[in-house]
Design a protein around this motif. Structure first.
Motif, PDB file in Angstrom:
ATOM      1  N   ALA A 134       0.783  -1.316   0.066  1.00  0.00           N
ATOM      2  CA  ALA A 134       0.029   0.085  -0.065  1.00  0.00           C
ATOM      3  C   ALA A 134       0.844   1.236   0.014  1.00  0.00           C
ATOM      4  O   ALA A 134       0.719   2.083  -0.517  1.00  0.00           O
ATOM      5  CB  ALA A 134      -0.938  -0.080   1.187  1.00  0.00           C
ATOM      6  N   ALA A 135       1.904   1.104   0.725  1.00  0.00           N
ATOM      7  CA  ALA A 135       2.843   2.428   0.765  1.00  0.00           C
ATOM      8  C   ALA A 135       3.299   2.732  -0.507  1.00  0.00           C
ATOM      9  O   ALA A 135       3.536   3.898  -1.024  1.00  0.00           O
ATOM     10  CB  ALA A 135       3.939   2.412   1.873  1.00  0.00           C
ATOM     11  N   ALA A 136       4.027   1.640  -1.084  1.00  0.00           N
ATOM     12  CA  ALA A 136       4.504   1.701  -2.669  1.00  0.00           C
ATOM     13  C   ALA A 136       3.337   2.518  -3.550  1.00  0.00           C
ATOM     14  O   ALA A 136       3.631   3.382  -4.409  1.00  0.00           O
ATOM     15  CB  ALA A 136       4.733   0.449  -3.084  1.00  0.00           C
ATOM     16  N   ARG A 137       2.106   1.831  -3.354  1.00  0.00           N
ATOM     17  CA  ARG A 137       1.267   2.554  -4.325  1.00  0.00           C
ATOM     18  C   ARG A 137       0.811   3.955  -4.068  1.00  0.00           C
ATOM     19  O   ARG A 137       0.598   4.633  -4.746  1.00  0.00           O
ATOM     20  CB  ARG A 137      -0.070   1.751  -4.348  1.00  0.00           C
ATOM     21  CG  ARG A 137       0.225   0.361  -4.890  1.00  0.00           C
ATOM     22  CD  ARG A 137      -0.998  -0.675  -4.710  1.00  0.00           C
ATOM     23  NE  ARG A 137      -1.797  -0.249  -5.799  1.00  0.00           N
ATOM     24  CZ  ARG A 137      -3.284  -0.610  -5.991  1.00  0.00           C
ATOM     25  NH1 ARG A 137      -3.512  -1.828  -5.024  1.00  0.00           N
ATOM     26  NH2 ARG A 137      -4.029  -0.415  -6.802  1.00  0.00           N
ATOM     27  N   LEU A 138       0.344   4.069  -2.668  1.00  0.00           N
ATOM     28  CA  LEU A 138      -0.113   5.580  -2.301  1.00  0.00           C
ATOM     29  C   LEU A 138       1.196   6.499  -2.429  1.00  0.00           C
ATOM     30  O   LEU A 138       0.554   7.727  -2.780  1.00  0.00           O
ATOM     31  CB  LEU A 138      -0.526   5.330  -0.815  1.00  0.00           C
ATOM     32  CG  LEU A 138      -1.640   4.562  -0.576  1.00  0.00           C
ATOM     33  CD1 LEU A 138      -2.241   4.403   0.812  1.00  0.00           C
ATOM     34  CD2 LEU A 138      -2.953   5.271  -1.318  1.00  0.00           C
ATOM     35  N   LEU A 139       2.323   6.300  -1.981  1.00  0.00           N
ATOM     36  CA  LEU A 139       3.251   7.226  -2.015  1.00  0.00           C
ATOM     37  C   LEU A 139       3.683   7.684  -3.398  1.00  0.00           C
ATOM     38  O   LEU A 139       4.073   8.578  -3.863  1.00  0.00           O
ATOM     39  CB  LEU A 139       4.520   6.946  -1.329  1.00  0.00           C
ATOM     40  CG  LEU A 139       4.118   6.648   0.341  1.00  0.00           C
ATOM     41  CD1 LEU A 139       5.417   6.390   1.076  1.00  0.00           C
ATOM     42  CD2 LEU A 139       3.576   7.698   1.162  1.00  0.00           C
ATOM     43  N   THR A 140       3.709   6.607  -4.500  1.00  0.00           N
ATOM     44  CA  THR A 140       4.079   6.771  -5.636  1.00  0.00           C
ATOM     45  C   THR A 140       2.827   7.723  -6.422  1.00  0.00           C
ATOM     46  O   THR A 140       3.253   8.692  -7.184  1.00  0.00           O
ATOM     47  CB  THR A 140       3.998   5.522  -6.326  1.00  0.00           C
ATOM     48  OG1 THR A 140       5.105   4.727  -5.988  1.00  0.00           O
ATOM     49  CG2 THR A 140       4.460   5.751  -7.899  1.00  0.00           C
TER      50      THR A 140
END
Length: 278
Positions: A259-265
């Motif tokens: 989720a961090a990878a998707r949201l922060l990207t």
């Protein structure tokens, strides 16, 4: 019973080879809360997101003793100065244990993120062992333009044992008022919960809170976090909250990292450059 506090503060140090740099202006440990500067981290979506502000300071919190034990009173104060950036983590999971006299342990975390600053607060897993009675109270104040990533993970009891009494509250405020205020209570009935209604019987739970008020923050939110036990909520002021229930801690971390990878990207890429469906 132990009473201790630790303090950490950063400030903008001026230009460096790759842009603005952050330096640590206060680093005061209070046993068993031991703050340690750490080497540069591997490139991840979180570090890339933080570096949008400045080259970050990197600090980890190490426990100087077992626990917290029942009766302990601990406090961590963090101030991220205007325009600076900080990645704050922990060395190892925290095991909450009962004390000799059945007292409640407590950890208060007070965080202030200055104007235009960025903080990634990534504590490790909290394990609520049988018989513990613990409260963690985290309060965050965000000045205008401040950005935040906050991860929380908890395991409800060690393998084969019931959860101890555990309470966790996280409150985030901006100049416009409260942005996020949530409390989780788990464990025996004396702590407010004694059944599967709160966690659907899952032994592990976690959240990922992202606050990014930049111009891209409202665009390109992933349209589907459809994994079982996963929910994405939009908050005001560029905030998003992902909540996860998982069958074990490995699955919990995988889902939060994904989720961090998707949201922060999504938060740092122009919409035209994002992959289809993101």
């Amino acid at each position: 019973m132990t009473e201790a506090s630790a303090r950490l503060a950063t400030e903008l140090a001026g230009p460096g080879p790759g842009g603005p740099r952050t330096r640590i202006s206060v680093l005061r440990s209070g046993w068993p809360l031991m703050l340690r500067t750490t080497a540069p981290l591997a490139a991840t979506p979180v570090t890339a997101w933080v570096r949008r502000t400045a080259a970050p300071a990197r600090v980890h919190l190490a426990a100087g003793a077992a626990g917290p034990l029942g009766g302990d009173r601990l406090r961590l104060d963090v101030r991220v100065g205007p325009g600076s950036a900080l990645v704050l983590g922990e060395i190892a999971p925290t095991l909450l244990l009962p004390g000799t006299y059945g007292g409640r342990s407590r950890l208060d975390v007070r965080i202030h993120v200055g104007a235009g600053a960025a903080l990634a607060w990534l504590p490790e897993l909290v394990i609520a062992a049988r018989g513990c009675r613990h409260t963690t109270d985290t309060r965050v104040v965000l000045e205008p333009g401040a950005r935040l990533v906050l991860r929380e993970e908890v395991l409800f009891g060690r393998h084969g044992e019931p959860c101890g009494g555990y309470r966790q509250r996280v409150r985030v405020e901006t100049g416009h008022g409260p942005l996020y205020d949530q409390e989780l209570a788990a464990g025996p009935a004396a702590s407010g919960w004694d059944g599967a209604a709160v966690t659907a019987g899952c032994p592990a739970a976690g959240t990922l809170l992202v606050v990014d008020p930049g111009p891209a923050a409202g665009d390109g939110v992933p349209g589907a976090f459809r994994d079982p036990g996963t929910a994405l909520m939009e908050l005001g002021g560029g905030g998003r909250l992902l909540s996860v229930l998982a069958p074990d801690t490995a699955a919990l971390r995988r889902r939060l990292d994904g989720a961090a990878a998707r949201l922060l990207t999504c938060a740092q890429e122009p919409a035209a450059l994002r992959p289809a469906g993101v």
